[in-house]
Design a protein around this motif. Sequence first.
Motif, PDB file in Angstrom:
ATOM      1  N   PHE A 194      30.298 -44.579  26.654  1.00 26.21           N
ATOM      2  CA  PHE A 194      29.802 -45.262  25.460  1.00 26.21           C
ATOM      3  C   PHE A 194      29.978 -44.385  24.227  1.00 26.21           C
ATOM      4  N   MET A 195      29.584 -43.118  24.331  1.00 29.60           N
ATOM      5  CA  MET A 195      29.643 -42.226  23.170  1.00 29.60           C
ATOM      6  C   MET A 195      31.075 -41.999  22.705  1.00 29.60           C
ATOM      7  N   LEU A 196      31.995 -41.915  23.643  1.00 31.44           N
ATOM      8  CA  LEU A 196      33.403 -41.742  23.287  1.00 31.44           C
ATOM      9  C   LEU A 196      33.910 -42.947  22.500  1.00 31.44           C
ATOM     10  N   ALA A 245      22.443 -45.243  17.604  1.00 30.62           N
ATOM     11  CA  ALA A 245      22.632 -45.484  19.041  1.00 30.62           C
ATOM     12  C   ALA A 245      23.180 -44.241  19.744  1.00 30.62           C
ATOM     13  N   LEU A 246      24.110 -43.542  19.105  1.00 34.27           N
ATOM     14  CA  LEU A 246      24.660 -42.313  19.680  1.00 34.27           C
ATOM     15  C   LEU A 246      23.569 -41.259  19.866  1.00 34.27           C
ATOM     16  N   LEU A 266      30.081 -34.953  13.628  1.00 34.21           N
ATOM     17  CA  LEU A 266      31.182 -35.374  14.495  1.00 34.21           C
ATOM     18  C   LEU A 266      31.932 -36.554  13.879  1.00 34.21           C
ATOM     19  N   LEU A 267      31.199 -37.531  13.347  1.00 35.15           N
ATOM     20  CA  LEU A 267      31.838 -38.662  12.670  1.00 35.15           C
ATOM     21  C   LEU A 267      32.677 -38.180  11.498  1.00 35.15           C
ATOM     22  N   TYR A 312      39.486 -48.791  26.251  1.00 38.33           N
ATOM     23  CA  TYR A 312      39.624 -48.624  27.695  1.00 38.33           C
ATOM     24  C   TYR A 312      38.339 -48.105  28.336  1.00 38.33           C
ATOM     25  N   THR A 313      37.455 -47.544  27.535  1.00 39.92           N
ATOM     26  CA  THR A 313      36.210 -47.007  28.085  1.00 39.92           C
ATOM     27  C   THR A 313      35.253 -48.113  28.521  1.00 39.92           C
ATOM     28  N   TYR A 314      35.465 -49.341  28.047  1.00 41.83           N
ATOM     29  CA  TYR A 314      34.547 -50.422  28.415  1.00 41.83           C
ATOM     30  C   TYR A 314      34.827 -50.963  29.817  1.00 41.83           C
TER      31      TYR A 314
END
Length: 478
Positions: free
Chosen positions: A125-127, A347-348, A379-380, A405-407
């Motif tokens: 999710f974080m990625l 959320a992060l 980071l953002l 692709y992470t989903y």
Amino acid sequence: MTPTIVIIVIFLYFLLLFGISILTSEKGEKQSQTFFTANKSSKWYLVAYGMVGATLSGVTFISVPGMVAKGGWGYLQFMMGNMLGYLVIAYVLIPLFYSKQFVSIYEYLKDRFGVKASKTGALFFMLSQTIGAAFRLYLAALVLQIAFFEAFNIPFAVSVFVIILLIWLYTFQGGIKTIVWTDTLQTTFLLLAAVWTIYTIGSDLGLTPSSMVQTISESEMSTIFNWDWKSPTFFWKQLLAGMFITISMNGLDQNIMQKNLTCKSKGEAQKNVLSFAVVFFLSTVVFLSLGVLLYEYAGYNDILIPAKADELYPTLALNYFGTFTAIVFLLGIIAAAFSSADSALTALTTSFCVDFLRLKNGIESNKKRKLVHIGFSLLLFVVIVVFRAVNNDSVVSDVFKAAGYTYGPLLGLFAYGIFSTNQIDDKKVLVVCLLAPILSFVLNTFSKELFFGYQFGFEILLINAGLTILGLWFISKK
């Protein structure tokens, strides 16, 4: 529109956001609880309305009106699938997450499989969220750079830093409680921009509301359904795409679900999801209608259509519709971009604090949570500056797509957890979730050679999830 007007608009807008932040902030030991869950006191109708702005985002705000020339209203097929996806979220995922009062939805994976599975879900999710939020904010920052910062020779990195600093200032204290209210304000500005632009075009072209509806309905750009099974926009393909992408990117995404979990009960959260789905669908109709009218206006006034469809709305709004409409558009694009970025940042922070640091309420937890919030803000900033340094829109867009692709692993993890009773070897779950998207990417890249010319569309998400489920089955414990 002069840079002076732009800075006044931005200043007043953020002043309003800061005012909301002060009113919704909590002090003392319960500050983290307010930041993470809004004390489970959010009104479901406010959450539903505010989520429209966060879900549309700056990309959709600009892209949906521009896409009607090529795809017509075919996007509504995808939105119909969205509606089905939200039914699954309301009646499958909401009861699941409310049953044990989870703060982070990835706590379910810890409860079902173990700590490593929870951290793996949160990591994916974080990625995706970091890249996605940075991409959306990057586009908004480019607009503001052109409209204001360049006039004063301010470097792009400085302007991005200022933007992120402002977002951090109004979110670091109140967190999700502040976001629920600021999203409501930002949705209003976003929809106001679209409605006011429609009104402006109607006035300039001498169209009454009824003749405007007739113009839109009779346009070739208003075609909705595509029954050609070979087409990438074939109805059933788009319907299924809308459904599964909604389940994956909304139902299994902490950014969206954290707002749903601020409602005081499961029933109110379900009302929130269902009413949001309807409002979101109608909002999309408004933006598609705006797209048809933008092309009609350009054609009537012999205005050269920009090569990139995404540039149509900004070009007309900033150069042809007058100062007031330009201001309203600017407010809309700022609202759309920041409603995505501020909720993503919250959320992060929540996911990292809950899933990795296991923070609870207390003064010490508040200190750590604020440090994490600063860390993700930086980071953002770094990711956006890197996007700018690459200076290649197609590369940046490809990175954004790759994040999707992470989903697949998230969908596979939750599906296996919900629909099977097997336990898994928790230590191996990260390996499975890394291999699945890599194999999916390879299949997608070489699909023509491997499958006799066939090209994947949204199905790659299901392939990705299927490979994850297969891998989880292999590491299941007897």
